[in-house]
Every structure is written in structure tokens, then in C-alpha cells.
Scaffold this motif. Structure first.
Motif, short mmCIF file in Angstrom:
data_model
loop_
_atom_site.label_atom_id
_atom_site.label_comp_id
_atom_site.label_asym_id
_atom_site.label_seq_id
_atom_site.Cartn_x
_atom_site.Cartn_y
_atom_site.Cartn_z
N GLY A 67 -60.62 -68.05 14.36
CA GLY A 67 -61.36 -69.14 13.76
C GLY A 67 -62.16 -70.05 15.64
N ALA A 68 -62.56 -71.24 14.36
CA ALA A 68 -63.02 -72.40 15.36
C ALA A 68 -62.75 -72.65 16.37
CB ALA A 68 -63.85 -73.16 14.51
N SER A 69 -63.17 -73.14 17.87
CA SER A 69 -62.47 -73.18 18.79
C SER A 69 -62.32 -74.53 19.14
CB SER A 69 -63.12 -72.48 19.97
OG SER A 69 -64.00 -72.97 20.15
N ASP A 70 -61.90 -75.51 20.58
CA ASP A 70 -61.38 -76.71 20.43
C ASP A 70 -61.03 -77.58 19.21
OD1 ASP A 70 -62.55 -75.91 23.61
OD2 ASP A 70 -64.45 -76.23 22.38
N GLY A 71 -59.83 -76.73 19.07
CA GLY A 71 -59.27 -76.94 17.08
C GLY A 71 -59.78 -77.71 16.14
N GLN A 108 -61.35 -76.80 12.45
CA GLN A 108 -61.58 -76.71 11.46
C GLN A 108 -59.91 -75.49 11.92
OE1 GLN A 108 -64.58 -74.42 10.88
NE2 GLN A 108 -64.83 -75.32 9.20
N PRO A 109 -58.53 -76.01 12.23
CA PRO A 109 -57.36 -75.17 12.63
C PRO A 109 -56.84 -74.01 11.39
CG PRO A 109 -56.97 -78.22 12.30
CD PRO A 109 -58.20 -78.23 12.21
N ASP A 110 -56.73 -74.79 9.73
CA ASP A 110 -56.38 -74.98 9.02
C ASP A 110 -57.03 -73.72 8.22
OD1 ASP A 110 -58.27 -76.72 8.39
OD2 ASP A 110 -57.22 -76.91 6.50
#
Length: 132
Positions: A45-49, A51-53
Motif C-alpha cells: 500500500g501507499a507509504s507514509d500512512g 490510504q491506510p485502508d
């Protein structure tokens, strides 16, 4: 409200795809499970938080449905997925510096500026930045 939680990309080598999507594209590993028998279950998933879901499942693409589908997309020059970027020209230069092969450089396509790269795992991937 319904939201996308996970989507998949068929790849010809899950471990190789994991390395490319994390080390080159900059995604982070969300799930990495060894299911035995050489089968890996990996999501990124995208890094640095960001799109956490939302997770991207790197799925084995050698099955009777996946392989023809993946091959047909690639041969037609169609990306299997589109990723958004804030600065497409900077990302294009960064990735080219890492040896990523692009099938077309950034160019205007309707409401976006888009470029298409080869993910080294049997897919074309589009990067897109909204114009304006």
C-alpha cells in the motif's frame, strides 16, 4: 458507504513484484504471509500512512484465467492499474534513474498527464497526475 479495501494485480513472480513495488515504486508491505509450497500472500500500500485502508494484492498470474488476461492487456499496451502521483515529471525522472522502462513518457491525456511503465512482472502500469 462502500469503499475499495483491496484490489489485485496479477504478476508473473510474486516475490519479484514485491521487491519492485516496494523498493522501486515506494509502496510499503502491508501483509506478507508464506502459505507454504512456494505460495506467498503479499499486499502493499501507499507509504507514509497514505490510504491506510487500501491494499494492492500481488497475485500469482500463471493460472488459466489470469495468464491470458494479463498477456492480452500487455500485448495491447494497456495498463493493468493506474496510480496517481503528485508530480509526474519528477516521478518519471526518479524511476528512469532507477532503470525503470517506460513505454511512453508523460503526456497529456484528457484531464490528466500520464505515463506508462513496465513493472518487470508482466504488466504495464500507468502513472497519472491531474492537470491544473
Amino acid at each position: 458507504m462502500i469503499k475499495v479495501a483491496m484490489t489485485g494485480v496479477y504478476v508473473d513472480d510474486v516475490a519479484k513484484a514485491h521487491a519492485f513495488y516496494t523498493n522501486v515504486l515506494g509502496f510499503e508491505t502491508r501483509t506478507r504471509l508464506d502459505l507454504g509450497g512456494g505460495t506467498l500472500f503479499i499486499t502493499v500500500g501507499a507509504s507514509d500512512g497514505a490510504q491506510p485502508d487500501l491494499q494492492l494484492l500481488l497475485e500469482p498470474g500463471d493460472g488459466p484465467i489470469a495468464e491470458p488476461y494479463r498477456r492480452a492487456l500487455y500485448e495491447a499496451g494497456l495498463p493493468c492499474i493506474v496510480f496517481s502521483v503528485d508530480d509526474i515529471r519528477a516521478e518519471y525522472e526518479r524511476l528512469r534513474g532507477l532503470g525503470v522502462r517506460f513505454t511512453h513518457e508523460p503526456q497529456e491525456q484528457g484531464p490528466v498527464i500520464a505515463a506508462v511503465l513496465d513493472d518487470t512482472c508482466g504488466n504495464l502500469v500507468q502513472l497519472a497526475q491531474p492537470k491544473g
